[in-house]
Design an enzyme around this catalytic site. Structure first.
Site: not given
Ligand code: AMP
Length: 399
Positions: A37, A201, A354
């Site tokens: 960054r 999610k 991210g």
């Molecule tokens: P996000 O911030 O929504 O992009 O989510 C990223 C996070 O999703 C990462 O820290 C991953 O560890 C988590 N993640 C990915 N796949 C899974 C899964 N099957 N179950 C739980 N967490 C997950």
């Protein structure tokens, strides 16, 4: 979208306030572990220095929540900037206090002053008008180059821009590049255009999914969010992450994909584990056979093969969100395999900041992607079709 351009500003001998995003990760010893960054801001900084102006730099770092906290001082940023620019960078001991005001008052051409962490001031995240005005009064020109926080209506990002007219403000090169890239991606992608959407999610990406549907040819779902879709399709998903309140939305997304002729891919197998832990017992099972109380933490090898087949002919790939819990080695394989395939393809590959950017960097594939955004949240809001608050005051022409 056309933004006010820094090249149209008369910068010579002016005091220029540049809002950057120096919110970089630090290791346990307080060292900057990834300075991407900071390096991304150099184009704008060097351009301004070449125009013989004095520069006031401002950024936040972490979440000091309106209080001075040494842990979040920008001192390491000042040192890294000095190292990268090979120029003296003076750190003020406050944001709009006596020290910052005096240092700014005494500035001469080509001096660089870095204000302390903007979030030491409570008014920053509240978009407080008084703080915006104090910051604005320091300078003749305002440049926003902080793409990573442009989705936040904060005092140094949104409020401040109201105090400058169109001849006194502009987007920095980094901000302009990000906005242009995402605009082009969404409005005129080379087809077939695929989105790979993962992460924890559905809720965090629902709006982006809905906005992407009419624009893409294929969508590949991975990560925890896949289980809400799988559950809605009638699968037993054991103890996998699920958002029961979004089952209907998941159905709407799938119905809409069908109506629009968008190919919608879901995992056909997963790496299931007994518990959410790096050393959990795990096994590969089909999506139909996730044992009770086990949780899917990565996509399986059959899904990787399926997704590779589906991605083989695409010309543009947008990737936002990991395919599994990539932070744990055992569940990083699916993301890693997809990353290698995407990196090796001849498609234009865009990584949406991210976690996905972090993942690609950990594997060492960052140089292989066409574009890696510096802002996860901001890029997601662009994909949702929103106009970012930090950009709104800098627009000449909308798309
Ligand atoms: P996000 O911030 O929504 O992009 O989510 C990223 C996070 O999703 C990462 O820290 C991953 O560890 C988590 N993640 C990915 N796949 C899974 C899964 N099957 N179950 C739980 N967490 C997950």
């Amino acid at each position: 979208m056309e933004l006010l351009n820094i090249k149209n500003l008369d910068l010579a001998n002016k005091k220029v306030f540049i809002r950057c995003d120096f919110n970089v990760p630090m290791d346990e010893f307080g060292n900057i572990s990834d300075d991407r960054r900071i390096r991304s801001a150099l184009t704008t900084l060097n351009y301004c220095l070449d125009q013989d102006c004095a520069i006031i730099l401002a950024s936040h770092l972490g979440r000091p929540k309106g209080k001075v906290d040494e842990k979040y001082s920008l001192a390491p940023i000042a040192r890294r900037l000095h190292h990268l620019l090979k120029r003296e960078v003076t750190l003020a001991s406050d944001v709009v206090g006596d020290d910052a005001m005096q240092k700014v008052k005494d500035m001469k051409c080509c001096d660089i002053i870095l204000l302390e962490n903007l979030r030491y001031e409570e008014g920053e995240t509240l978009n407080d008008k008084t703080l915006s005005k104090k910051l604005a009064d320091m300078a003749d020109i305002y440049i926003n180059d902080a793409f990573g926080v442009s989705h936040r209506a904060h005092a140094s990002v949104e409020g401040i821009a109201h105090f400058f007219d169109t001849k006194q403000k502009a987007a920095g090169f980094l901000l302009e590049r990000e906005i242009k890239f995402f605009g082009k991606l969404i409005n005129e992608p080379v087809r077939p255009f695929a989105a790979i959407v993962g992460g924890s999610k559905v809720s965090g990406k629902l709006e982006a999914l809905k906005n992407l549907l009419p624009k893409v040819d294929k969508i590949f779902i991975g990560g925890g969010m896949a289980f809400t879709f799988l559950k809605q399709m009638g699968y037993e998903i054991g103890a996998s992450l699920v958002e029961d309140d979004l089952l209907e939305d998941a159905q709407t997304v799938m119905d809409e994909a069908k109506r629009l002729g968008v190919k919608f891919y879901l995992p056909v197998d997963v790496v299931a584990a007994e518990k959410f832990s790096a050393d959990a017992v795990s096994k590969i099972v089909t999506a139909q056979e996730i044992p009770n109380d086990w949780m899917g933490l990565d996509i399986g090898p059959a899904t990787v093969r399926l997704y590779r087949e589906g991605l083989a002919d695409v010309q543009t790939v947008l990737w936002n969100g990991p395919m599994g819990v990539y932070e744990m080695e055992k569940f990083a394989r699916g993301s890693s395999k997809i990353a290698h395939f995407v990196a090796d393809s001849y498609a234009t590959t865009v990584v949406g900041g991210g976690d996905t950017a972090d993942l690609v960097q950990r594997i060492g594939l960052d140089e292989e992607m066409s574009f890696i955004s510096t802002g996860g949240g901001a890029s997601l809001e662009l994909l949702e079709g929103k106009i970012l608050p930090g950009v709104a005051q800098l627009i000449i022409k909308e798309d």
